[in-house]
Design a protein around this motif. Sequence first.
Motif, PDB file in Angstrom:
ATOM      1  N   ASP A   1       0.834  -1.208   0.000  1.00 27.58           N
ATOM      2  CA  ASP A   1       0.000   0.000   0.000  1.00 27.58           C
ATOM      3  C   ASP A   1       0.865   1.253   0.000  1.00 27.58           C
ATOM      4  O   ASP A   1       0.575   2.235  -0.697  1.00 27.58           O
ATOM      5  N   THR A   2       1.951   1.213   0.804  1.00 33.71           N
ATOM      6  CA  THR A   2       2.870   2.366   0.851  1.00 33.71           C
ATOM      7  C   THR A   2       3.531   2.584  -0.503  1.00 33.71           C
ATOM      8  O   THR A   2       3.661   3.726  -0.978  1.00 33.71           O
ATOM      9  N   ALA A   3       3.953   1.472  -1.131  1.00 37.87           N
ATOM     10  CA  ALA A   3       4.574   1.587  -2.448  1.00 37.87           C
ATOM     11  C   ALA A   3       3.605   2.179  -3.470  1.00 37.87           C
ATOM     12  O   ALA A   3       3.994   2.991  -4.315  1.00 37.87           O
ATOM     13  N   LEU A   4       2.334   1.789  -3.379  1.00 38.71           N
ATOM     14  CA  LEU A   4       1.330   2.339  -4.300  1.00 38.71           C
ATOM     15  C   LEU A   4       1.125   3.829  -4.075  1.00 38.71           C
ATOM     16  O   LEU A   4       0.945   4.597  -5.028  1.00 38.71           O
ATOM     17  N   GLU A   5       1.149   4.245  -2.813  1.00 39.11           N
ATOM     18  CA  GLU A   5       1.018   5.678  -2.520  1.00 39.11           C
ATOM     19  C   GLU A   5       2.200   6.463  -3.090  1.00 39.11           C
ATOM     20  O   GLU A   5       2.025   7.551  -3.651  1.00 39.11           O
ATOM     21  N   GLU A   6       3.407   5.899  -2.936  1.00 30.81           N
ATOM     22  CA  GLU A   6       4.581   6.590  -3.472  1.00 30.81           C
ATOM     23  C   GLU A   6       4.545   6.638  -4.991  1.00 30.81           C
ATOM     24  O   GLU A   6       4.944   7.647  -5.600  1.00 30.81           O
ATOM     25  N   LEU A   7       4.077   5.577  -5.605  1.00 34.27           N
ATOM     26  CA  LEU A   7       3.920   5.584  -7.062  1.00 34.27           C
ATOM     27  C   LEU A   7       2.902   6.629  -7.508  1.00 34.27           C
ATOM     28  O   LEU A   7       3.060   7.275  -8.546  1.00 34.27           O
ATOM     29  N   GLN A   8       1.831   6.779  -6.692  1.00 30.22           N
ATOM     30  CA  GLN A   8       0.834   7.785  -7.022  1.00 30.22           C
ATOM     31  C   GLN A   8       1.428   9.192  -6.945  1.00 30.22           C
ATOM     32  O   GLN A   8       1.142  10.055  -7.783  1.00 30.22           O
TER      33      GLN A   8
ATOM     34  N   VAL B   1       2.071  -4.257  -8.512  1.00 28.98           N
ATOM     35  CA  VAL B   1       1.911  -4.076  -7.062  1.00 28.98           C
ATOM     36  C   VAL B   1       0.472  -4.359  -6.646  1.00 28.98           C
ATOM     37  O   VAL B   1       0.209  -4.988  -5.610  1.00 28.98           O
ATOM     38  N   GLU B   2      -0.503  -3.900  -7.449  1.00 31.20           N
ATOM     39  CA  GLU B   2      -1.907  -4.174  -7.117  1.00 31.20           C
ATOM     40  C   GLU B   2      -2.193  -5.669  -7.140  1.00 31.20           C
ATOM     41  O   GLU B   2      -2.947  -6.176  -6.297  1.00 31.20           O
ATOM     42  N   GLN B   3      -1.621  -6.373  -8.098  1.00 30.81           N
ATOM     43  CA  GLN B   3      -1.832  -7.822  -8.145  1.00 30.81           C
ATOM     44  C   GLN B   3      -1.267  -8.494  -6.901  1.00 30.81           C
ATOM     45  O   GLN B   3      -1.887  -9.387  -6.325  1.00 30.81           O
ATOM     46  N   LYS B   4      -0.059  -8.044  -6.483  1.00 29.61           N
ATOM     47  CA  LYS B   4       0.528  -8.619  -5.272  1.00 29.61           C
ATOM     48  C   LYS B   4      -0.341  -8.311  -4.048  1.00 29.61           C
ATOM     49  O   LYS B   4      -0.540  -9.157  -3.183  1.00 29.61           O
TER      50      LYS B   4
ATOM     51  N   GLU C   1      10.908  -4.181  -2.243  1.00 27.54           N
ATOM     52  CA  GLU C   1      12.131  -3.369  -2.268  1.00 27.54           C
ATOM     53  C   GLU C   1      12.407  -2.803  -3.659  1.00 27.54           C
ATOM     54  O   GLU C   1      12.782  -1.646  -3.810  1.00 27.54           O
ATOM     55  N   ASN C   2      12.212  -3.626  -4.693  1.00 31.13           N
ATOM     56  CA  ASN C   2      12.521  -3.164  -6.041  1.00 31.13           C
ATOM     57  C   ASN C   2      11.644  -1.983  -6.441  1.00 31.13           C
ATOM     58  O   ASN C   2      12.089  -1.052  -7.092  1.00 31.13           O
ATOM     59  N   VAL C   3      10.381  -2.046  -6.027  1.00 31.54           N
ATOM     60  CA  VAL C   3       9.467  -0.944  -6.346  1.00 31.54           C
ATOM     61  C   VAL C   3       9.931   0.347  -5.696  1.00 31.54           C
ATOM     62  O   VAL C   3       9.951   1.409  -6.295  1.00 31.54           O
TER      63      VAL C   3
END
Length: 378
Positions: free
Chosen positions: A226-233, A290-293, A335-337
């Motif tokens: 969820d954090t990675a998705l926020e940073e991507l946003q 990321v959403e799939q994971k 981590e890669n994201v």
Amino acid sequence: MAEAREGCGGAGSLEAELTCPICLELYQEPMSLSCGHNFCRRCIDEVLYSQCRRTCPTCRADLGFTLELRNFKLGNIVEAFKATISKGQEARGESLQQDQAAEEKTDVDPCEQCLDGPQPAVKTCLICEASLCQAHLSKHNARDFHQEHILVEVGTGRAEERRCRDHGKLLECYCLREEMCICVLCSITGDHKGHEVITMKEGHDKKLVKLCNTMTDLQESKSDLDTALEELQESENQIKNNTKTLTSDLNQLFKSIKAELDKKQRMILSDIRSYEEEDLAVIANTRKEVEQKRDQAEQNIQALQMIKEQPDIFLFFRDLKVVTDRIASLDLVTENVQVEEVQLDDRLMTQYETRKKKFLLHLDYLLDDIRDQSHRVN
């Protein structure tokens, strides 16, 4: 009346004799004419009233002024026939209800210890191999030597699943090495001899602890995703804002240029949109992964929650192994994201600065062309 013909042999021909030739129904207040034909009182009154000359509707005989007479005997026969038909229909209805009730009873598992009128069973004892109603279940549980018996819901799975295929004994133990349910003989003389064996209850408690730990790990992974998705946003918003700012700057520059630059202005803006689409495509692909994971983690958390609440220990072990094997095959690392996201800003700014310099240089060339054309014109 078709049912009456099926239930009684000569009812069909009798019904034809008792049917009015005008309305084609059983006689209602039958009336006899002088010619001998019979009709319902209402039917013959309507026919004779509409005729200028009084004639029989069947034989066309002239009735003159002769009045029709009430046929009481024929009326009694009609009523007796109706009563017979009604009784036959009631008998068939009761028979149908009895058949339906018998079918409903067969859908319920009966108690195997009821002698007169078996009651529906509520539990099945795997040790006694019997389904019991509530009354016999209370008697069963009242005995001390029945306290260790295993009770399950009626119709829950097949009994063969809960017995050892090699020894036919009930599965009451759990092998820690093989991670499977076994019977007592398997641990003494069978393939699991010498293995570390515990009761199914103890195995359930151990697996329940691991299940909770797995759910905790999945929850942490889900939070990281969820954090990675926020940073991507945030990165996506930054790309859009930078593109919007650059587009605005370019529009201000092009306002000072004459109409001859419109075509080249559209070409430059098209290039900017192309760059934006490339960058956003990278973000979209990463977001999808990321959403799939995250969805996989959520699905497995829900599956483990259902297993955690499973009261049937055998079904608990059977379903838990399927889910844990599926979880072990998942890749939920973020981590890669995060690394790619950290490097994104510097790369974008460098690209935008380079593009801006190219655009300004290109504009200088365009202005020089306009000046040259203006000098030639002059």
